[in-house]
Scaffold this motif. Sequence first.
Motif, PDB file in Angstrom:
ATOM      1  N   LYS A   1      66.078 -88.401  52.966  1.00  0.00           N
ATOM      2  CA  LYS A   1      64.639 -87.836  53.088  1.00  0.00           C
ATOM      3  C   LYS A   1      63.706 -88.224  51.878  1.00  0.00           C
ATOM      4  CE  LYS A   1      66.043 -83.232  50.704  1.00  0.00           C
ATOM      5  NZ  LYS A   1      65.784 -81.843  51.074  1.00  0.00           N
ATOM      6  N   GLY A   2      64.420 -88.676  50.778  1.00  0.00           N
ATOM      7  CA  GLY A   2      63.379 -89.118  49.655  1.00  0.00           C
ATOM      8  C   GLY A   2      62.890 -90.415  49.972  1.00  0.00           C
ATOM      9  N   THR A   3      63.345 -91.207  51.032  1.00  0.00           N
ATOM     10  CA  THR A   3      62.733 -92.405  51.250  1.00  0.00           C
ATOM     11  C   THR A   3      61.444 -92.207  52.213  1.00  0.00           C
ATOM     12  OG1 THR A   3      64.188 -92.964  53.024  1.00  0.00           O
ATOM     13  CG2 THR A   3      64.880 -93.792  51.166  1.00  0.00           C
ATOM     14  N   LYS A   4      61.355 -91.026  52.992  1.00  0.00           N
ATOM     15  CA  LYS A   4      60.199 -90.732  53.690  1.00  0.00           C
ATOM     16  C   LYS A   4      59.042 -90.417  53.021  1.00  0.00           C
ATOM     17  CE  LYS A   4      63.641 -89.121  57.260  1.00  0.00           C
ATOM     18  NZ  LYS A   4      63.966 -87.874  58.098  1.00  0.00           N
ATOM     19  N   VAL A   5      59.192 -90.103  51.618  1.00  0.00           N
ATOM     20  CA  VAL A   5      57.950 -89.759  50.883  1.00  0.00           C
ATOM     21  C   VAL A   5      57.719 -90.690  49.771  1.00  0.00           C
ATOM     22  CG1 VAL A   5      58.093 -87.412  51.284  1.00  0.00           C
ATOM     23  CG2 VAL A   5      59.466 -88.081  49.751  1.00  0.00           C
ATOM     24  N   GLY A   6      58.274 -91.780  49.727  1.00  0.00           N
ATOM     25  CA  GLY A   6      57.908 -92.985  49.033  1.00  0.00           C
ATOM     26  C   GLY A   6      59.029 -93.426  48.245  1.00  0.00           C
TER      27      GLY A   6
END
Length: 197
Positions: free
Chosen positions: A119-124
């Motif tokens: 999920k961290g990759t979905k916010v940069g």
Amino acid sequence: MDNLKTLVVQKRLDLGKGPNRRLHKKNLIPGIFYTSSGKNIPIQLPELPFTKIFSEVGRTTVFNLKIESDKENITHPVIIWELQYYPVKNRFMHVDLYGVELNKPIKIVVPLEFTGTAKGTKVGGKLETYREQLTLIANPLDIPSKITLDISDLDIGKSIYVADLKLPEGVKTSYDTNYAIVSVIMPGGNTATEQEG
């Protein structure tokens, strides 16, 4: 051992590049069987049956090797230790098989499979993978074909460690529990857990 798949091979009497080329023309693969007691036995493997059993067991699943010779036939549980390929023909050039004792742990490399989207990759965030495989220690029949790791909940600044792995019963890894496997970092930055290797 009765429920294991079996590959029947023959002892290889003629050694060297010339005899090996002749084997390949007969759809046979030269190989070495390294016994659990330290002996090296040259063998020749039928190409199609070996290709089939390799597709079924991979590099981590035990199968029976039955070696036929004029003097005696022997059967021993083995794993595939090393494979050499012809780069152009996509055929096996040489096979090394390693004999195991079913009640004695061995050390073996097993691939990691990551599932989900962090999920961290979905916010940069940027996914940093430190390991794509792990060295495990287990009895041969307990070795998994792979370790699956769900990274869906991995947020920026967070890591998954060896301690977080859910390994099968009787299986352990050779790494320290605080060894980071995968992290999500900010682009251009790093985490305190980032490490080489």
